[in-house]
Motif scaffolding. Structure first.
Motif, PDB file in Angstrom:
ATOM      1  N   ALA A 152     -16.300 -74.994 -45.114  1.00 35.24           N
ATOM      2  CA  ALA A 152     -15.013 -75.103 -44.424  1.00 35.24           C
ATOM      3  C   ALA A 152     -14.147 -76.191 -45.035  1.00 35.24           C
ATOM      4  O   ALA A 152     -12.919 -76.051 -45.117  1.00 35.24           O
ATOM      5  CB  ALA A 152     -15.237 -75.383 -42.943  1.00 35.24           C
ATOM      6  N   ALA A 153     -14.760 -77.291 -45.488  1.00 37.91           N
ATOM      7  CA  ALA A 153     -13.990 -78.380 -46.090  1.00 37.91           C
ATOM      8  C   ALA A 153     -13.311 -77.932 -47.372  1.00 37.91           C
ATOM      9  O   ALA A 153     -12.234 -78.427 -47.729  1.00 37.91           O
ATOM     10  CB  ALA A 153     -14.903 -79.567 -46.368  1.00 37.91           C
ATOM     11  N   VAL A 154     -13.930 -76.979 -48.068  1.00 39.95           N
ATOM     12  CA  VAL A 154     -13.326 -76.459 -49.297  1.00 39.95           C
ATOM     13  C   VAL A 154     -12.241 -75.428 -48.968  1.00 39.95           C
ATOM     14  O   VAL A 154     -11.181 -75.382 -49.606  1.00 39.95           O
ATOM     15  CB  VAL A 154     -14.407 -75.841 -50.201  1.00 39.95           C
ATOM     16  N   LEU A 155     -12.482 -74.610 -47.936  1.00 42.59           N
ATOM     17  CA  LEU A 155     -11.561 -73.528 -47.615  1.00 42.59           C
ATOM     18  C   LEU A 155     -10.306 -73.995 -46.874  1.00 42.59           C
ATOM     19  O   LEU A 155      -9.266 -73.348 -46.960  1.00 42.59           O
ATOM     20  CB  LEU A 155     -12.275 -72.470 -46.761  1.00 42.59           C
ATOM     21  N   CYS A 156     -10.403 -75.099 -46.130  1.00 41.07           N
ATOM     22  CA  CYS A 156      -9.248 -75.505 -45.341  1.00 41.07           C
ATOM     23  C   CYS A 156      -8.115 -75.961 -46.259  1.00 41.07           C
ATOM     24  O   CYS A 156      -8.345 -76.547 -47.310  1.00 41.07           O
ATOM     25  CB  CYS A 156      -9.628 -76.619 -44.364  1.00 41.07           C
ATOM     26  N   ARG A 157      -6.892 -75.686 -45.859  1.00 44.04           N
ATOM     27  CA  ARG A 157      -5.738 -75.950 -46.715  1.00 44.04           C
ATOM     28  C   ARG A 157      -5.039 -77.262 -46.368  1.00 44.04           C
ATOM     29  O   ARG A 157      -4.028 -77.613 -46.958  1.00 44.04           O
ATOM     30  CB  ARG A 157      -4.744 -74.791 -46.622  1.00 44.04           C
ATOM     31  N   GLY A 158      -5.563 -77.982 -45.413  1.00 43.67           N
ATOM     32  CA  GLY A 158      -4.969 -79.257 -45.041  1.00 43.67           C
ATOM     33  C   GLY A 158      -6.040 -80.303 -44.828  1.00 43.67           C
ATOM     34  O   GLY A 158      -7.142 -80.222 -45.380  1.00 43.67           O
ATOM     35  N   SER A 159      -5.742 -81.285 -44.010  1.00 40.00           N
ATOM     36  CA  SER A 159      -6.683 -82.369 -43.744  1.00 40.00           C
ATOM     37  C   SER A 159      -7.472 -82.127 -42.470  1.00 40.00           C
ATOM     38  O   SER A 159      -8.239 -82.989 -42.052  1.00 40.00           O
ATOM     39  CB  SER A 159      -5.923 -83.697 -43.639  1.00 40.00           C
ATOM     40  N   LEU A 160      -7.283 -80.953 -41.842  1.00 41.79           N
ATOM     41  CA  LEU A 160      -7.952 -80.636 -40.587  1.00 41.79           C
ATOM     42  C   LEU A 160      -8.623 -79.274 -40.678  1.00 41.79           C
ATOM     43  O   LEU A 160      -7.997 -78.288 -41.054  1.00 41.79           O
ATOM     44  CB  LEU A 160      -6.922 -80.633 -39.446  1.00 41.79           C
ATOM     45  N   ILE A 161      -9.919 -79.243 -40.362  1.00 42.23           N
ATOM     46  CA  ILE A 161     -10.671 -77.982 -40.341  1.00 42.23           C
ATOM     47  C   ILE A 161     -10.418 -77.290 -39.013  1.00 42.23           C
ATOM     48  O   ILE A 161     -10.708 -77.827 -37.947  1.00 42.23           O
ATOM     49  CB  ILE A 161     -12.174 -78.237 -40.534  1.00 42.23           C
ATOM     50  N   GLU A 162      -9.863 -76.084 -39.084  1.00 43.48           N
ATOM     51  CA  GLU A 162      -9.561 -75.291 -37.896  1.00 43.48           C
ATOM     52  C   GLU A 162     -10.579 -74.159 -37.760  1.00 43.48           C
ATOM     53  O   GLU A 162     -11.349 -73.889 -38.690  1.00 43.48           O
ATOM     54  CB  GLU A 162      -8.140 -74.718 -37.994  1.00 43.48           C
ATOM     55  N   PRO A 163     -10.616 -73.465 -36.594  1.00 49.57           N
ATOM     56  CA  PRO A 163     -11.582 -72.375 -36.420  1.00 49.57           C
ATOM     57  C   PRO A 163     -11.526 -71.331 -37.531  1.00 49.57           C
ATOM     58  O   PRO A 163     -12.550 -70.780 -37.931  1.00 49.57           O
ATOM     59  CB  PRO A 163     -11.200 -71.782 -35.060  1.00 49.57           C
ATOM     60  N   THR A 164     -10.313 -71.036 -38.045  1.00 47.99           N
ATOM     61  CA  THR A 164     -10.195 -70.008 -39.076  1.00 47.99           C
ATOM     62  C   THR A 164     -10.813 -70.448 -40.397  1.00 47.99           C
ATOM     63  O   THR A 164     -11.025 -69.615 -41.275  1.00 47.99           O
ATOM     64  CB  THR A 164      -8.714 -69.672 -39.305  1.00 47.99           C
ATOM     65  N   ASP A 165     -11.084 -71.742 -40.562  1.00 50.06           N
ATOM     66  CA  ASP A 165     -11.700 -72.239 -41.796  1.00 50.06           C
ATOM     67  C   ASP A 165     -13.222 -72.153 -41.769  1.00 50.06           C
ATOM     68  O   ASP A 165     -13.871 -72.355 -42.797  1.00 50.06           O
ATOM     69  CB  ASP A 165     -11.309 -73.709 -42.039  1.00 50.06           C
ATOM     70  N   LEU A 166     -13.785 -71.881 -40.606  1.00 55.69           N
ATOM     71  CA  LEU A 166     -15.242 -71.947 -40.470  1.00 55.69           C
ATOM     72  C   LEU A 166     -15.939 -70.723 -41.040  1.00 55.69           C
ATOM     73  O   LEU A 166     -17.140 -70.776 -41.335  1.00 55.69           O
ATOM     74  CB  LEU A 166     -15.619 -72.107 -38.992  1.00 55.69           C
ATOM     75  N   GLY A 167     -15.223 -69.599 -41.156  1.00 56.19           N
ATOM     76  CA  GLY A 167     -15.864 -68.394 -41.680  1.00 56.19           C
ATOM     77  C   GLY A 167     -16.936 -67.853 -40.767  1.00 56.19           C
ATOM     78  O   GLY A 167     -17.954 -67.331 -41.233  1.00 56.19           O
ATOM     79  N   MET A 168     -16.760 -67.995 -39.461  1.00 56.49           N
ATOM     80  CA  MET A 168     -17.753 -67.530 -38.499  1.00 56.49           C
ATOM     81  C   MET A 168     -17.011 -67.003 -37.274  1.00 56.49           C
ATOM     82  O   MET A 168     -15.846 -67.353 -37.047  1.00 56.49           O
ATOM     83  CB  MET A 168     -18.704 -68.663 -38.098  1.00 56.49           C
ATOM     84  N   PRO A 169     -17.645 -66.145 -36.464  1.00 57.41           N
ATOM     85  CA  PRO A 169     -16.968 -65.602 -35.294  1.00 57.41           C
ATOM     86  C   PRO A 169     -16.508 -66.709 -34.361  1.00 57.41           C
ATOM     87  O   PRO A 169     -17.227 -67.680 -34.130  1.00 57.41           O
ATOM     88  CB  PRO A 169     -18.044 -64.726 -34.624  1.00 57.41           C
TER      89      PRO A 169
END
Length: 462
Positions: free
Chosen positions: A358-375
């Motif tokens: 998720a830290a790699v996929l997130c596009r900002g400084s905050l990991i959101e639910p959509t960055d987790l790659g899970m339901p």
């Protein structure tokens, strides 16, 4: 019928509900006659050696006693006394014996020294820990605090420990914590018993001498001898090939190993910790695991809770992983709610991998639910309280779903090829480093086959 597992961790029925007791099976000896009459020794060892040599567990100064006179071994059938080729003999009830089971409180004699030998339980009280972590372990829920108290009680003892828990629950971290608290000056050596080639397992465990087989151009110590003075952690003990189980049992009981190609045993001072996610009792019933080896391994059993049983610890774990992995992005409250609601079949290992991705996929400084790659699941009020939701706030709203919920790999495909290769290489490098460059353990952690990992290692020149 005798209980085959006499050593247990029990809650003591007392007015103080926090107090626990750990009971260690010990061999107790009392010298009744001889130069050391009156001496008492209690040792929590599977085998106790007696003789005049200073490297025995019990050193007898009687000049009629041989240097390596006899040994007493704890077995599922009772205490077994064995003469080690002494000059003046070993006796039970005045009858000279080579090997004999001891009746309770039986008096035996080593030459002119007479002994009473018993099998006893050494009861030690302990309390659950009050810290939010211990060694590499993180968590403040009651199951984790119970685990901390047990580990602190058993760490200083030399007894063998069997760690039980689901895959990814942190059994190796428990073993490392035990070693760190043990005070043993030698190293912690990790051995993965899931390697499929029995000869490779035997060689890796016990070592070999020069010329033992084609290609053995130099001797090799093996895991037991590398762990001398320290701790040997045998991971996935349930995968140990059946033909090697008797050899491991002999090493545990005699504290000696015989390298491949040699007929001379080598003494080792090693504390053994084993781990498994399998039901070893069922494997014993199916005759796939030796009952006597299970008896020897499970002197003390340490259960590790799955992540779903300690959901309230997820915020602490997230914070710990963020620090260890050097993650620049922070986890939003909504993402933390999704993490706390997940069942985590892969346990703590899965949580760490999700956060790293998720830290790699997130596009900002905050990991959101959509960055987790899970339901993204609705979060119960109890879970909301566990992650710090305001009192009375009620259930957290359902986090927005992402297009790749059903297939987390689709999110990764949004990266360009260069980013994907960089991410894959980095994850493999770090998995290898965490597992001491043990490819089988790294592949299991990453959730890929060993052959796939080897191809990636070759591709990236690692």
């Amino acid at each position: 019928m005798r209980d085959p597992h006499p050593t247990r961790t029990l809650q003591m029925p007392s007015p103080a509900p926090q107090l626990r007791r750990i009971e260690l099976e010990c061999i107790e000896l009392e010298v009744l006659a001889g130069p050391q009459a009156g001496m008492r020794r209690r040792l929590s060892l599977p085998t106790v050696r007696l003789g005049s040599s200073p490297d025995n567990d019990v050193v007898l100064t009687d000049p009629t006693v041989s240097r390596c006179h006899a040994e007493i071994r704890s077995t599922p059938n009772g205490l077994l006394l064995r003469d080690l080729g002494s000059t003046n003999g070993t006796y039970c009830d005045d009858v000279r014996v080579v090997e004999a089971y001891l009746a309770p409180d039986m008096v035996c004699a080593l030459a002119s020294t007479r002994l009473r030998v018993r099998r006893v339980l050494d009861s030690r009280p302990y309390q659950p820990g009050d810290e939010p972590g211990l060694g590499g372990l993180v968590g403040a829920t009651p199951p984790m605090r119970e685990l901390y108290g047990l580990l602190k009680a058993i760490a200083p003892t030399p007894t063998t420990v069997l760690i039980r828990g689901e895959s990814g629950s942190g059994k190796e971290v428990v073993a490392r914590t035990l070693h760190e608290l043990s005070g043993r000056g030698g190293p912690l050596v990790v051995f993965d018993a899931s390697v499929t080639d029995p000869e490779m397992v035997r060689n890796d465990l016990f070592g070999h001498v020069k010329g033992a087989f084609t290609g053995a151009q130099a001797p090799r110590d093996g895991a037991f001898r590398r762990a001398h003075g320290g701790t040997l952690f045998i991971d996935e003990i349930g995968e140990l090939p059946p033909e090697l189980q008797p050899r491991l049992l002999r090493a545990l009981e005699s504290r000696e190993v015989v390298p491949v190609g040699s007929d001379r045993p080598v003494k080792v001072d090693v504390r053994v910790i084993a781990a498994t996610h399998r039901d070893l009792e069922a494997m014993v019933r199916e005759q796939r695991f030796r009952a006597d080896l299970l008896f020897r391994l499970s002197v003390i059993t340490v259960p590790v809770p799955p992540l779903r049983a300690i959901r309230a610890d997820i915020p602490l774990l997230v914070q710990s992983f963020a620090q260890r992995l050097g993650l620049r992005a922070k986890v939003s409250p909504a993402a933390l709610a999704v993490l706390a609601a997940h069942d985590w079949p892969g346990n703590v290992r899965e949580l760490r991998n999700v956060l790293e991705r998720a830290a790699v996929l997130c596009r900002g400084s905050l990991i959101e639910p959509t960055d987790l790659g899970m339901p993204a699941l609705p979060m119960p009020a109890a879970a909301a309280d566990a992650v710090g939701a305001p009192a009375g706030a009620g259930p957290a709203p359902r986090a927005p779903a992402m297009a790749s919920d059903a297939d987390p790999a689709a999110a990764v495909q949004q990266l360009d090829a260069a980013q994907l290769k960089f991410l894959e290489r980095r994850m493999i490098e770090e998995a290898l480093a965490r597992n001491g460059h043990n490819k089988a353990a790294a592949a299991r952690e990453l959730g890929i086959s060993l052959s796939t990992l080897k191809r990636r290692v070759s591709r990236y020149g690692l």
